[in-house]
Structure formats: structure tokens, C-alpha cells
Design a protein around this motif. Structure first.
Motif, PDB file in Angstrom:
ATOM      1  N   ILE A 163      -7.557  -5.671 -23.140  1.00 21.72           N
ATOM      2  CA  ILE A 163      -8.859  -6.276 -22.797  1.00 21.72           C
ATOM      3  C   ILE A 163      -8.837  -6.157 -21.174  1.00 21.72           C
ATOM      4  N   ASP A 164      -7.987  -6.671 -20.643  1.00 20.99           N
ATOM      5  CA  ASP A 164      -8.133  -6.689 -19.226  1.00 20.99           C
ATOM      6  C   ASP A 164      -7.862  -5.242 -18.698  1.00 20.99           C
ATOM      7  N   LYS A 165      -7.389  -4.198 -19.310  1.00 27.92           N
ATOM      8  CA  LYS A 165      -7.121  -2.905 -18.902  1.00 27.92           C
ATOM      9  C   LYS A 165      -8.509  -2.205 -19.185  1.00 27.92           C
ATOM     10  N   GLU A 166      -9.061  -2.274 -20.126  1.00 26.22           N
ATOM     11  CA  GLU A 166     -10.517  -1.903 -20.459  1.00 26.22           C
ATOM     12  C   GLU A 166     -11.398  -2.251 -19.609  1.00 26.22           C
ATOM     13  N   ASN A 167     -11.485  -3.320 -18.852  1.00 25.21           N
ATOM     14  CA  ASN A 167     -12.439  -3.999 -17.908  1.00 25.21           C
ATOM     15  C   ASN A 167     -11.946  -3.715 -16.639  1.00 25.21           C
ATOM     16  N   MET A 168     -11.120  -2.647 -16.265  1.00 23.80           N
ATOM     17  CA  MET A 168     -10.616  -2.701 -15.096  1.00 23.80           C
ATOM     18  C   MET A 168     -11.356  -1.628 -14.397  1.00 23.80           C
ATOM     19  N   TRP A 169     -11.785  -1.750 -12.955  1.00 24.36           N
ATOM     20  CA  TRP A 169     -12.670  -0.952 -12.293  1.00 24.36           C
ATOM     21  C   TRP A 169     -11.987  -0.354 -11.200  1.00 24.36           C
ATOM     22  N   LEU A 170     -12.338   0.919 -10.707  1.00 23.71           N
ATOM     23  CA  LEU A 170     -11.830   1.690  -9.543  1.00 23.71           C
ATOM     24  C   LEU A 170     -12.908   2.126  -8.582  1.00 23.71           C
ATOM     25  N   LEU A 171     -12.611   1.898  -7.004  1.00 20.08           N
ATOM     26  CA  LEU A 171     -13.227   2.378  -6.431  1.00 20.08           C
ATOM     27  C   LEU A 171     -12.805   3.919  -5.796  1.00 20.08           C
ATOM     28  N   ARG A 198      -5.117  -3.793  -6.267  1.00 19.72           N
ATOM     29  CA  ARG A 198      -4.240  -3.213  -5.204  1.00 19.72           C
ATOM     30  C   ARG A 198      -5.001  -1.964  -4.555  1.00 19.72           C
ATOM     31  N   ALA A 199      -4.884  -1.868  -3.278  1.00 23.16           N
ATOM     32  CA  ALA A 199      -5.552  -0.535  -2.570  1.00 23.16           C
ATOM     33  C   ALA A 199      -4.449   0.697  -2.595  1.00 23.16           C
ATOM     34  N   ASP A 200      -4.980   1.597  -2.141  1.00 22.43           N
ATOM     35  CA  ASP A 200      -4.168   2.914  -2.361  1.00 22.43           C
ATOM     36  C   ASP A 200      -3.649   3.104  -0.899  1.00 22.43           C
ATOM     37  N   GLU A 201      -2.248   3.531  -0.690  1.00 22.63           N
ATOM     38  CA  GLU A 201      -1.469   3.855   0.643  1.00 22.63           C
ATOM     39  C   GLU A 201      -2.125   4.788   1.398  1.00 22.63           C
ATOM     40  N   ARG A 202      -2.784   5.608   0.892  1.00 21.63           N
ATOM     41  CA  ARG A 202      -3.495   6.904   1.705  1.00 21.63           C
ATOM     42  C   ARG A 202      -4.541   6.495   2.695  1.00 21.63           C
ATOM     43  N   PHE A 203      -5.421   5.341   2.145  1.00 20.93           N
ATOM     44  CA  PHE A 203      -6.428   5.023   2.866  1.00 20.93           C
ATOM     45  C   PHE A 203      -6.042   3.680   3.686  1.00 20.93           C
ATOM     46  N   ARG A 204      -4.746   3.428   4.018  1.00 25.25           N
ATOM     47  CA  ARG A 204      -4.489   2.283   4.907  1.00 25.25           C
ATOM     48  C   ARG A 204      -4.967   2.481   6.047  1.00 25.25           C
ATOM     49  N   VAL A 205      -5.137   1.335   6.813  1.00 31.06           N
ATOM     50  CA  VAL A 205      -5.379   1.233   8.340  1.00 31.06           C
ATOM     51  C   VAL A 205      -3.981   1.532   8.870  1.00 31.06           C
ATOM     52  N   THR A 206      -4.186   2.378   9.888  1.00 33.40           N
ATOM     53  CA  THR A 206      -2.825   2.614  10.829  1.00 33.40           C
ATOM     54  C   THR A 206      -3.091   2.681  12.138  1.00 33.40           C
ATOM     55  N   GLU A 207      -2.102   2.639  13.106  1.00 36.63           N
ATOM     56  CA  GLU A 207      -2.218   2.461  14.488  1.00 36.63           C
ATOM     57  C   GLU A 207      -3.351   3.733  15.139  1.00 36.63           C
ATOM     58  N   ASN A 208      -3.348   4.770  14.317  1.00 38.65           N
ATOM     59  CA  ASN A 208      -4.187   5.825  14.694  1.00 38.65           C
ATOM     60  C   ASN A 208      -5.705   6.019  14.241  1.00 38.65           C
ATOM     61  N   THR A 209      -6.005   4.763  13.208  1.00 39.33           N
ATOM     62  CA  THR A 209      -7.285   4.498  12.987  1.00 39.33           C
ATOM     63  C   THR A 209      -8.102   4.215  14.017  1.00 39.33           C
ATOM     64  N   LYS A 210      -9.333   4.943  13.748  1.00 38.79           N
ATOM     65  CA  LYS A 210     -10.447   4.770  14.778  1.00 38.79           C
ATOM     66  C   LYS A 210     -11.705   3.677  14.420  1.00 38.79           C
ATOM     67  N   GLN A 211     -11.938   3.942  13.157  1.00 40.41           N
ATOM     68  CA  GLN A 211     -12.746   3.248  12.405  1.00 40.41           C
ATOM     69  C   GLN A 211     -12.449   2.582  11.299  1.00 40.41           C
ATOM     70  N   ILE A 212     -12.458   1.322  10.918  1.00 40.44           N
ATOM     71  CA  ILE A 212     -12.103   0.276   9.896  1.00 40.44           C
ATOM     72  C   ILE A 212     -13.230  -0.023   9.177  1.00 40.44           C
ATOM     73  N   LEU A 213     -13.145   0.541   7.906  1.00 39.48           N
ATOM     74  CA  LEU A 213     -14.257  -0.079   7.044  1.00 39.48           C
ATOM     75  C   LEU A 213     -13.733  -1.250   6.296  1.00 39.48           C
ATOM     76  N   LYS A 214     -14.444  -2.261   6.218  1.00 39.57           N
ATOM     77  CA  LYS A 214     -14.197  -3.529   5.381  1.00 39.57           C
ATOM     78  C   LYS A 214     -15.190  -3.550   3.936  1.00 39.57           C
ATOM     79  N   ILE A 215     -14.604  -3.182   3.029  1.00 35.85           N
ATOM     80  CA  ILE A 215     -15.029  -3.490   1.802  1.00 35.85           C
ATOM     81  C   ILE A 215     -14.929  -4.725   0.814  1.00 35.85           C
ATOM     82  N   THR A 216     -16.114  -5.344   0.737  1.00 39.34           N
ATOM     83  CA  THR A 216     -15.810  -6.882  -0.068  1.00 39.34           C
ATOM     84  C   THR A 216     -16.786  -6.729  -1.299  1.00 39.34           C
ATOM     85  N   LEU A 217     -16.106  -7.271  -2.392  1.00 36.34           N
ATOM     86  CA  LEU A 217     -16.639  -7.448  -3.725  1.00 36.34           C
ATOM     87  C   LEU A 217     -17.262  -8.793  -3.786  1.00 36.34           C
ATOM     88  N   LYS A 218     -18.444  -8.768  -4.230  1.00 35.33           N
ATOM     89  CA  LYS A 218     -19.133 -10.156  -4.490  1.00 35.33           C
ATOM     90  C   LYS A 218     -19.767 -10.380  -5.661  1.00 35.33           C
TER      91      LYS A 218
END
Length: 91
Positions: free
Chosen positions: A50-58, A71-91
Motif C-alpha cells: 500500500i505504501d509503495k502504491e501511494n509513493m509519489w515522485l518529483l 530521498r532526493a536524487d544525487e544528480r540534483f544536489r547542491v554543490t560548491e559550483n551551484t549558482k542558484q538553489i531551489l527550495k522545494i517544500t511539500l505542504k
């Protein structure tokens, strides 16, 4: 906080979409090397069917950015080279 992630905005491709997971989906779990199928990730997390069936992805195009509330994906992580950080919040 499981309801918030920070990602490198320049790596994303818009529009972002939210969808349920599908067989064959994979991602690169934050803090790990290599990719992992979501079915294996869910098994490792000991999620019920049931938990698997109700799992959502961005997603950014076909890439999973965030297994929402898990869990987030490593490919989109913030690094020292990041110029713009996007904060995504689920409410």
C-alpha cells in the motif's frame, strides 16, 4: 525535514512533474554511488504494498528528482559550483 529538499536549479529541466512511481523507475539516491531501481529502494525501506502504491515522485523530464518524503536524487544536489538553489517544500 522530509518535506523539504534543496536542489541545483540549473540542473533541472522545467516544467517539473509529480507522478506515481512506475515499474522500471530508478534514481541515484542522495549520499550513495550509482543508480538504484525504485522497487529495490522500496524493498530496502521495508515499505508495504500500500505504501509503495501511494509513493509519489518529483521528476525533471524523465529523471526522478525526489522520492517525495523519502530521498532526493544525487544528480540534483547542491554543490560548491551551484549558482542558484531551489527550495522545494511539500505542504
Amino acid at each position: 525535514d522530509a518535506l523539504t529538499i534543496y536542489v541545483d536549479k540549473e540542473v533541472l529541466k522545467f516544467p517539473l512533474t509529480v507522478r506515481q512511481w512506475q515499474k522500471g523507475d530508478y534514481f541515484f539516491p542522495f549520499g550513495m554511488r550509482g543508480k538504484k531501481k525504485l522497487s529495490k529502494f522500496f524493498k530496502d525501506e521495508k515499505l508495504s504494498i500500500i505504501d509503495k502504491e501511494n509513493m509519489w515522485l518529483l521528476c525533471s523530464e524523465k529523471d526522478v528528482v525526489w522520492v517525495i518524503n523519502r530521498r532526493a536524487d544525487e544528480r540534483f544536489r547542491v554543490t560548491e559550483n551551484t549558482k542558484q538553489i531551489l527550495k522545494i517544500t511539500l505542504k
